[in-house]
Design a protein around this motif. Sequence first.
Motif, short mmCIF file in Angstrom:
data_model
loop_
_atom_site.label_atom_id
_atom_site.label_comp_id
_atom_site.label_asym_id
_atom_site.label_seq_id
_atom_site.Cartn_x
_atom_site.Cartn_y
_atom_site.Cartn_z
N SER A 41 0.83 -1.21 0.00
CA SER A 41 0.00 0.00 0.00
C SER A 41 0.87 1.26 0.00
O SER A 41 0.63 2.19 -0.78
CB SER A 41 -0.92 0.01 1.22
OG SER A 41 -1.83 -1.06 1.17
N GLN A 44 2.75 1.64 -3.36
CA GLN A 44 1.87 2.13 -4.43
C GLN A 44 1.53 3.60 -4.24
O GLN A 44 1.53 4.38 -5.19
CB GLN A 44 0.60 1.29 -4.48
CG GLN A 44 0.79 -0.11 -5.06
CD GLN A 44 1.21 -0.08 -6.51
OE1 GLN A 44 2.41 -0.13 -6.80
NE2 GLN A 44 0.27 0.04 -7.41
N ALA A 45 1.21 3.98 -3.00
CA ALA A 45 0.87 5.38 -2.74
C ALA A 45 2.04 6.30 -3.06
O ALA A 45 1.85 7.44 -3.49
CB ALA A 45 0.45 5.54 -1.29
N ASN A 49 0.57 6.95 -7.68
CA ASN A 49 -0.75 7.48 -7.34
C ASN A 49 -1.14 8.69 -8.17
O ASN A 49 -2.03 9.45 -7.80
CB ASN A 49 -0.81 7.84 -5.85
CG ASN A 49 0.22 8.91 -5.48
OD1 ASN A 49 1.03 9.31 -6.31
ND2 ASN A 49 0.17 9.36 -4.24
N ASP A 50 -0.48 8.88 -9.29
CA ASP A 50 -0.77 10.02 -10.15
C ASP A 50 -1.92 9.69 -11.09
O ASP A 50 -1.75 8.92 -12.04
CB ASP A 50 0.49 10.40 -10.93
CG ASP A 50 0.29 11.68 -11.75
OD1 ASP A 50 -0.83 12.23 -11.71
OD2 ASP A 50 1.25 12.10 -12.42
N ASP A 51 -3.11 10.25 -10.84
CA ASP A 51 -4.27 9.94 -11.67
C ASP A 51 -4.13 10.45 -13.10
O ASP A 51 -4.84 10.00 -14.00
CB ASP A 51 -5.53 10.54 -11.05
CG ASP A 51 -5.99 9.74 -9.84
OD1 ASP A 51 -5.56 8.59 -9.70
OD2 ASP A 51 -6.78 10.28 -9.04
N ARG A 66 -3.74 1.38 -7.69
CA ARG A 66 -2.76 2.39 -8.09
C ARG A 66 -2.51 3.40 -6.97
O ARG A 66 -1.39 3.85 -6.76
CB ARG A 66 -3.22 3.10 -9.36
CG ARG A 66 -2.16 4.00 -9.98
CD ARG A 66 -2.63 4.71 -11.24
NE ARG A 66 -3.71 5.65 -10.99
CZ ARG A 66 -4.98 5.42 -11.27
NH1 ARG A 66 -5.34 4.27 -11.81
NH2 ARG A 66 -5.92 6.31 -11.00
N ARG A 67 -3.57 3.73 -6.23
CA ARG A 67 -3.44 4.71 -5.15
C ARG A 67 -2.96 4.06 -3.85
O ARG A 67 -2.69 4.75 -2.87
CB ARG A 67 -4.78 5.39 -4.90
CG ARG A 67 -5.32 6.15 -6.12
CD ARG A 67 -6.60 6.90 -5.79
NE ARG A 67 -7.19 7.45 -7.00
CZ ARG A 67 -8.29 6.99 -7.58
NH1 ARG A 67 -8.93 5.97 -7.05
NH2 ARG A 67 -8.76 7.56 -8.67
N THR A 69 -4.78 1.92 -1.90
CA THR A 69 -5.80 1.72 -0.87
C THR A 69 -5.68 0.30 -0.31
O THR A 69 -5.50 -0.66 -1.06
CB THR A 69 -7.22 1.94 -1.42
OG1 THR A 69 -7.47 0.98 -2.46
CG2 THR A 69 -7.37 3.34 -1.99
#
Length: 501
Positions: A41, A44-45, A49-51, A66-67, A69
Amino acid sequence: MTKPKPKPAQAVDAVRIALDRERHKRASALKPIEIVKIAISAYQAYTDNDDSNAPATESSDRAGLRRGTQASVDRLLFNVNYWRAAYEDRIVAACPTPDDAHACLQAISSWNTHTMKLNVMPDEEVTASFERFCPPFAVNNRRGEATQAKGGKGPVPSFRAMVLELFDEESSASTKLFPILQDVEAEAAFYDTYADATALDAFYDLLPAWCLQERIELVNGTWWNDVDVMRLVAEELHAQFVSRGYPAPLCSYYLDAMRESLDVYTKEMSSEESPFRMHSIPQLVELVHAARDTHPDSETEGYGNTLPGWLAPKEQLIWNTIVCAIYGPIQARPLLTDELGMLPIDGKPTSTDVITDLAEKSFARYLATRRASGVTPEFNAFAVQPDDLRNSGLERIESIPDKLKVLGYRIVPAASCYPEQRIESLRASEVECLAILEHRRWVDERTAAGWKLAPHKNIEAKESPYLVDWDELPDRAREWNRSSIRDIPSLLASVGLAISR
């Protein structure tokens, strides 16, 4: 306005901070599987985490992963949404609109919001969850949200129902989606053949196929390629195993297996897309079975030239992270060797060349010892001995791994042996122990070869005065045994091997 907290300089720092923060929040220790979950987690964060880099259409599960969670990482570790992960790209590409794609992805997903709540889940429930969800042959036990409304069972029938609801057989979309549906159902039928297997047996069989196909996040997550992060995870798991009371040798073996699989994988990994990506899972399982049949030591030596060199260390790295976090270090896969012809850890050698080399070098040192003690040897080289004596010398070399196991040691490639783990010389008590064991082994081996006790040595008659218990051996004969044991570390070093704790 509060000043935003600066991000750590490296992903490994982000993982370490996340683990420390979670530990401070808890009254009890983190479970091993929680360590893996928190690490992924945080990774990944920190890294992904770039949308702005997200695809135009994606599932909520992929976006959550991707974020970083924790609910999405839960599902990843237990392989809950295997079907979504394996087919998302194809489904999105086949659907005419984003709404259609989301509907199909929702249908083929088991969960989209569920959190495992591992901090309160008993260990046995963690294991049961893995066994329920990880192998896709449990498909009919998975109820999806869309499935419940339609009365079907599991994501595969739910996906079929959604495809049939959205598109008729004459639509242009059906020409793209129906082949996907057929592939999903064919793969599900293949997984059903594992229904009588245990979860770990199925995972052992399927994991290399998933690695080769590189579709699901469980195996293609970039954290596996981050040496610092994975080394930290290994050390954290090792510390947790120790605190849980697992035997120290077992914990050490686990840590060494993790370190070595990571080292070998790092050397072998490739940035190129797997050439097996478009193969079906049944095809890939067949390839893996064929490679294992022709390379019976694939667990320690890899699959040869038929499959990529990164496959064996990667599947071991994943297994030793996820499976051991759930079942404990006793499930650790064996240590790897990074070249052929090495003494394996737990069996007989696979190459006669290295054994012969060691036997010749050992005999040369034995000659020097005998001459130094004033004894004239019967033969001046290993090769000129009778077959019976040469075979005896080879068997003595082959017995070295088993003797070292008694002390909790093993043989590893010198290049991959960590300095703090290396045994440069054996203690006097260890030498004495192994010398006695070697003499007992030699007596049994010579007796089985037809040798008998006699006052004087007679090679032709197969007679020897040394076929007696250790306490009855002359001092000089005991010292010959001790000398050969003391020589083991340097002897192995001469062929690129080392003794490791």
